[in-house]
Design an enzyme around this catalytic site. Structure first.
Site, PDB file in Angstrom:
ATOM      1  N   LYS A   1       0.931  -1.197  -0.036  1.00 10.91           N
ATOM      2  CA  LYS A   1       0.016  -0.031   0.078  1.00 10.91           C
ATOM      3  C   LYS A   1       0.918   1.015  -0.169  1.00 10.91           C
ATOM      4  CE  LYS A   1       0.539   1.059   4.587  1.00 10.91           C
ATOM      5  NZ  LYS A   1       0.989   2.225   5.091  1.00 10.91           N
TER       6      LYS A   1
ATOM      7  N   THR B   1      -3.734   5.547   3.889  1.00 15.36           N
ATOM      8  CA  THR B   1      -2.319   5.966   3.225  1.00 15.36           C
ATOM      9  C   THR B   1      -2.474   6.527   2.233  1.00 15.36           C
ATOM     10  OG1 THR B   1      -1.530   3.721   4.516  1.00 15.36           O
ATOM     11  CG2 THR B   1       0.026   5.022   2.915  1.00 15.36           C
TER      12      THR B   1
END
Length: 336
Positions: free
Chosen positions: A192, A249
């Site tokens: 990610k 994120t």
């Protein structure tokens, strides 16, 4: 009383130490910089990484790894992922024989393409049941202010996993869920960061939410494909350690990786962005090892390929965007 040693006095290591201390765990942080250790131990603050935060008086700190490890039930590793092997080799002689080794790190090792838990098992010479992973949407800037958050604790040993869950469950502030899928939880946390770099670059170039949504969705597909090739549980990527961590994120201004990507998208050079970045953006180095891991397993990861080209091969972001959008689509079910 349960005792924990946390190796790393950066923002996440210090915050996780606060959580452990808050549950009554006797917690000692290890740090290499004497001035940071002194600030934590004597003034109950970490101005370099958590300015304004008041740390628990019970949270201790030391520069001596043997002191930190003495009698520890949990050894929490929160150092930059590419430094783990070297550091853990030095600390190995002091590791308690029955301690659970806990990784807070989100990266893939350069050169070996090993996940952090694999590096820990190899260097510390412990079985996988002695290693746990903590990962999820854990933006430190929110957690340290007492805003609620959840995370995922992963371990192949159910009893060890539940012990760690209990040690870091701090109602109503911090809630850990359990998942035995160590592979999936680690991949979600590592990859990610790479996707967040891509989303940040797009945002820095002034692209809209459609592009951001596309990159996150297609990025999740890349993570899932790699996970499938490595034997992860596909359900993991729909949960906190997958989609949850990815969304946080990729979208939050508190995200180091998104911010790093934004600066690249605005036209800063890699050297300029690194100089302006105080903390480690794990995706910058791990993108190369993630791509190498994917190629080893014959997994297509076009967003990751483009991130590597922009970050390490000086490809202009505008060229990267054209490259991604002009790829010949392949038939994939359900748009994934």
């Amino acid at each position: 009383m349960t005792k924990a040693a946390v190796f790393g006095t950066g923002s996440w290591g210090t915050t996780f130490g606060m959580i452990l201390a808050g549950t009554g765990t006797r917690t000692t942080l290890w740090g290499r910089r004497a001035e940071v250790v002194e600030a934590i131990d004597r003034r109950h603050e970490n101005p370099d990484y958590l300015p304004g935060a008041v740390l628990p008086e019970t949270l201790r700190a030391t520069t001596d790894p043997a002191e930190a490890l003495d009698g520890a039930d949990f050894v929490v590793l929160a150092v930059p992922s590419q430094t783990l092997r070297e550091n853990l080799t030095r600390w190995k002689p002091h590791l308690p024989p029955d301690a659970l080794l806990v990784s807070l790190m989100k990266g893939i090792e350069l050169g070996t393409t090993k996940r952090m838990s694999e590096v820990i098992c190899e260097v510390a010479e412990v079985p996988q049941e002695r290693v746990a992973v903590v990962s999820g949407p854990n933006l430190v800037g929110e957690i340290v202010r007492g805003q609620p958050a959840a995370t995922v604790v992963a371990c192949t040993d159910e009893r060890a996993m539940e012990r760690l869950q209990a040690a870091c469950h701090l109602p109503p502030w911090f809630r850990p869920y359990t998942n035995p899928d160590v592979v999936g939880v680690e991949l979600g946390g590592a990859v990610k960061n790479v996707i967040a770099l891509a989303v940040g670059v797009a945002a820095g170039m002034g692209m809209g939410d459609n592009v951001g949504a596309m990159l996150m969705t297609r990025g999740l597909a890349e993570i899932s494909r790699l996970g499938a090739a490595l034997g992860a549980d596909p359900h993991t990527f729909a949960g906190l350690a997958g989609m949850g961590d990815l969304v946080a994120t990729c979208t939050s201004p508190l995200s180091r990786n998104r911010t790093f990507g934004e600066n690249l998208g605005r036209g800063m050079t890699l050297a300029e962005v690194i100089a302006a970045t105080k903390q480690t953006a794990e995706g910058v180095k791990s993108c190369e090892s993630v791509l190498e891991l994917a190629r080893k397993h014959d997994v297509e990861m076009p967003i990751t390929e483009v991130v590597v080209a922009v970050v390490h091969d000086a490809m202009p972001p505008s060229e990267a965007a054209v490259l991604l959008m002009s790829r010949t689509p392949k038939p994939e079910r359900y748009g994934l």
